[in-house]
Design an enzyme around this catalytic site. Structure first.
Site, PDB file in Angstrom:
ATOM      1  N   ASP A 159       0.812  -0.937  -0.004  1.00  0.00           N
ATOM      2  CA  ASP A 159      -0.109   0.331  -0.162  1.00  0.00           C
ATOM      3  C   ASP A 159       0.907   1.227  -0.356  1.00  0.00           C
ATOM      4  OD1 ASP A 159      -1.787  -1.357   0.268  1.00  0.00           O
ATOM      5  OD2 ASP A 159      -3.041  -0.919   2.356  1.00  0.00           O
TER       6      ASP A 159
ATOM      7  N   CYS B  49      -4.028  -6.191  -3.052  1.00  0.00           N
ATOM      8  CA  CYS B  49      -2.376  -6.521  -2.813  1.00  0.00           C
ATOM      9  C   CYS B  49      -2.736  -8.570  -3.362  1.00  0.00           C
ATOM     10  CB  CYS B  49      -2.268  -7.287  -1.459  1.00  0.00           C
ATOM     11  SG  CYS B  49      -4.540  -6.915  -0.317  1.00  0.00           S
TER      12      CYS B  49
ATOM     13  N   HIS C 223      -0.291 -14.022   1.299  1.00  0.00           N
ATOM     14  CA  HIS C 223      -1.304 -13.917   0.514  1.00  0.00           C
ATOM     15  C   HIS C 223      -1.678 -13.782  -0.459  1.00  0.00           C
ATOM     16  CE1 HIS C 223      -3.446  -9.304   1.209  1.00  0.00           C
ATOM     17  NE2 HIS C 223      -4.497 -10.822   2.110  1.00  0.00           N
TER      18      HIS C 223
ATOM     19  N   ASP D 275       3.202  -3.060  -4.651  1.00  0.00           N
ATOM     20  CA  ASP D 275       2.147  -3.892  -4.885  1.00  0.00           C
ATOM     21  C   ASP D 275       0.449  -3.107  -5.258  1.00  0.00           C
ATOM     22  OD1 ASP D 275       0.628  -3.022  -2.030  1.00  0.00           O
ATOM     23  OD2 ASP D 275      -0.203  -4.462  -1.522  1.00  0.00           O
ATOM     24  N   ASN D 276       0.133  -2.150  -4.855  1.00  0.00           N
ATOM     25  CA  ASN D 276      -1.096  -1.408  -5.624  1.00  0.00           C
ATOM     26  C   ASN D 276      -0.832  -0.026  -4.723  1.00  0.00           C
ATOM     27  OD1 ASN D 276      -2.586  -3.267  -3.084  1.00  0.00           O
ATOM     28  ND2 ASN D 276      -2.449  -0.824  -2.690  1.00  0.00           N
TER      29      ASN D 276
END
Lengths: 508, 508
Positions: free
Chosen positions: B5, B44, B107, B254-255
């Site tokens: 994030d 994610c 994840h 990841d984002n």
């Protein structure tokens, strides 16, 4: 070096994704970057008057009382200008033998008594107002370009700006004029002050042929690239001349990038162009992560890119978080020249030399005041900013497609009416929330604590402030540059209409 | 090095005003910065699955068909995970003797068959899911932390995270685990692949004591500072070990940063915490000048900070504008290891080695596809981005205070219903307008010309795409980590409830 409508986020080193400012980024790497640097007003004329006087526009007269909290500047029809009571930087620098030149945009009044050579500058190459136009000279004349105290020609006539292609050689001319001045003074071993104020990033944006089409960002980026090149070239000349260790250079901009535009690309404003309006939706600077832009007292309107450069004195690659202002350049320049600022008036600028030279004593927790016309809209102390008034622009204007915060809307903050919050200011922590999106809850301990420290500073400021005589209240078609000095020689004098002064209308 | 994030705008070199990432900025100065780098999904799990497979989530199964265009991930109760049919990076690297370790967040599924050591990694220190909690273990267990294939304890139990102060030593542990792995492999002269995936910038944000309170940005900034320090420390160890010229390092996230929050500071969400939700309004990363954030297919959701570092091979201080993707790291890593990617499946990643090594042949005008769940929302080719679907989140969620675009609203773009634009995509020029605020007029020549070049690419992509079996459709309380391997030794096994699978509900 003062840019025109260039935003904080337009520099690669400040996060512009296209990273097209290698020379400015190198200047920062060799100098000191100030991420918390502010202008004194979100509009050009007041900001420039503040730079040269070290005083808030509400003190030096660059504001209006025709309306509450209105941004005002010096359009062609303005009657007023910089007051004779103000002391300008070059006037004081002269005491130590400094020769001063302004290259580019003046904007402190265009009537003869207000021009640069009547106000301390020894030389001038540039124009008194924005490069709007072209105009039909029976209605309003194109803006003259001056060499010292005589006009050389006019924008769109002798000084071409192709509105369609965006081509103009003006930045190139301003670069050459600047370098020529530096060379002449260096050769004559005279101390000098160059105020280099190009206007290529102000609408209508332009660049010279070698830069047109080169940017990933469209024409605005082309203009930025040419300005970046020019800055690099000037620094290179200082090195070539061997005076880089003796020359303090500061780069900043007069206000935030103009974001004004509506959602319909390609639609151009039909309004009479003024210095407050941008023309093409493709022409947009960046204020980085900050809220709104030019005209507003949100961070996007008043936080500016700022780099100090002085090899051998300023430590290379420094980032300094000092809260600083364009008005600081007044006492700082004087201090560097071994001069004291006038002691008979209130000054808003602080001497930044201890900060620049990394001395342990810093200019502590000084406040930043955000004015719009005659109103104190907001105050920043440390990381906290309190808004006492909020306003973007009127709903009437907004509905016409004029938007100072396109794509942005913070409820209760980017208000379309002038909203007073004096009893309960809207508080932001600019470290955690640089975009002014999450007001701190009024019921929090933090809010109470912070407000109790900000309020006395605001009260003190307001209770001791003596506003100057407002210079931006009256307009008159007769004062426009119909027949500037030098027009006779050129055969370019126009007929002056009858004087019919009226109160200027400042909608924002 | 994959952050969690962290936003594009969180790095000093990318314009964060507090400039608190000296190590990452130095990494960029010594390496190559990619301002046009994208993740494969604004969430994610799918993003991480894409990194390790080189394939879009819609191919590798990390999506849902329970709802249209829904972001899905692997919460505690997910039944699915990474399919055995996928080939993961460490599985292929093993062919050349590479030893692989993942440190941090996995994840890709938390049931035994989906864990890292069953999917090519030789070592693991970290957790299968987000560090939410603490939970009452009769309702849902805290997330286990694994050392290789056995649990070592659980978040909030053996691995403390103080939700009140934000204190946790996890980043410190992840740093030490990473360095220890690098040292061991270097000493044994074994080639290695380290996937370093700390999660400190994911809510609930944490940092270790030496960093708490150090940032101008609040706790989020503290976490960024510790991650920045850790990155610097790892690079330092590569130099100390003398393997910096033999080690390719890539840093990304990841984002986009999670901007979710409402205007009332201090109000925390009462919803059941999930990986898609942020907790405190003070905890906000920055997506720089880009629109919206995590969960969205606007630039703020999918454009990522990205730095490649390989002294002696990658030219220091380069900015590369190549459109690139996290999926490119799959074929790129394989190419660097002298391996070929599997040829029996569609790959979305491209080998970036020619770009990294500045060879004249570049990876040209490759498209970037922006997916949300099972829907292709947008496509970027060159500077142009066409939105085929727009959605921020539902009005129902928005009215509850969940906002993926706080302070931002672009009419017709940040829509609160899933709006289809297939017949007339919304087109932006990301060079001129990185904030996606000014759609290009559909009647313009530019629009027609650009669309006619984008449309065939989209048609080709859609017509040839074979979606994988969706892994994120079914949930079941019984699959949560009640009794992970190793729980017996620790006396930490919990009772597994009866299996009652249901279709997962993905609101965004």
């Amino acid at each position: 070096m003062l840019m025109d409508d260039m935003g904080w986020g337009d520099l690669g080193v400040l996060g512009q994704p296209s990273k097209e400012t290698p020379n400015l980024d190198a200047m920062a790497a060799q100098g000191m970057l100030f991420p918390n640097f502010y202008t004194a007003n979100p509009l050009c004329s007041p900001s420039r008057a503040a730079l040269l006087t070290g005083r808030l526009p509400v003190r030096n007269g660059f504001y209006t009382t025709n309306g509450h909290a209105r941004n005002a500047y010096t359009p062609q029809e303005i009657v007023g200008g910089i007051s004779k009571d103000e002391m300008l930087l070059p006037q004081i620098m002269k005491k130590k033998g400094y020769v001063s030149k302004i290259v580019g945009k003046w904007h402190l009044g265009h009537r003869p008594q207000y021009l640069p050579l009547k106000n301390g500058f020894d030389e001038w190459f540039g124009a008194p107002d924005c490069h709007f136009g072209p105009y039909n000279s029976s209605i309003r004349p194109n803006i003259p370009v001056y060499n010292n105290s005589e006009m050389l020609g006019r924008y769109y006539e002798e000084f071409k700006i192709d509105r369609k292609t965006g081509e103009s050689n003006l930045t190139r001319m301003y670069l050459l004029e600047g370098v020529d001045f530096i060379r002449r003074q260096t050769e004559a071993q005279r101390p000098f002050f160059l105020y280099w104020a190009p206007d290529a990033t102000h609408a209508p944006v332009y660049a010279s042929k070698p830069f047109l089409g080169k940017s990933q960002r469209g024409r605005y980026g082309d203009a930025v690239m040419e300005l970046d090149y020019s800055v690099g070239h000037i620094l290179l000349w200082l090195k070539r001349l061997g005076i880089e260790n003796d020359t303090f250079v500061f780069f900043t901009s007069d206000n935030g990038a103009a974001l004004m535009s509506g959602p319909n690309e390609g639609k151009h404003y039909k309004l009479i162009p003024t210095c407050t309006q941008s023309f093409s939706l493709r022409v947009t600077g960046s204020n980085g992560p900050f809220l709104c832009g030019k005209e507003t007292t949100f961070e996007g309107g008043m936080r500016e890119p700022a780099i100090a450069w002085w090899p051998g004195h300023i430590k290379a690659g420094t980032v300094n978080f000092q809260l600083a202002s364009v008005m600081d350049l007044f006492p700082t320049s004087l201090a560097l020249a071994g001069l004291s600022p006038p002691d008979d008036r209130a000054l808003d600028g602080l001497d930044l030399t201890p900060v620049l030279l990394n001395h342990p004593h810093k200019q502590g927790n000084r406040p930043i005041f955000y004015y719009r016309g005659n109103e104190l809209m907001a105050v920043r102390i440390g990381q906290y900013k309190a808004h006492y008034w909020t306003w973007s622009n009127s709903l009437e204007e907004f509905n016409k497609g004029i938007n100072f915060c396109p794509g942005e809307e913070v409820p209760g903050v980017t208000t379309h009416d002038q909203k007073e919050h004096t009893l309960q200011p809207i508080l932001f922590h600019l470290g955690r929330d640089p975009g002014e999106k999450f007001p701190i809850s009024v019921s929090s301990h933090e809010y109470q604590k912070v407000l109790s420290s900000i309020s006395p500073v605001v009260e003190q400021h307001k209770s001791t402030l003596v506003p100057g005589v407002p210079q931006l209240n009256m307009c008159d078609m007769a004062v426009m540059n119909w027949a500037p000095t030098g027009c006779e020689k050129l055969g370019k004098c126009l007929n002056v209409p009858k004087s019919q002064p009226w109160k200027c209308d400042w909608p924002h």
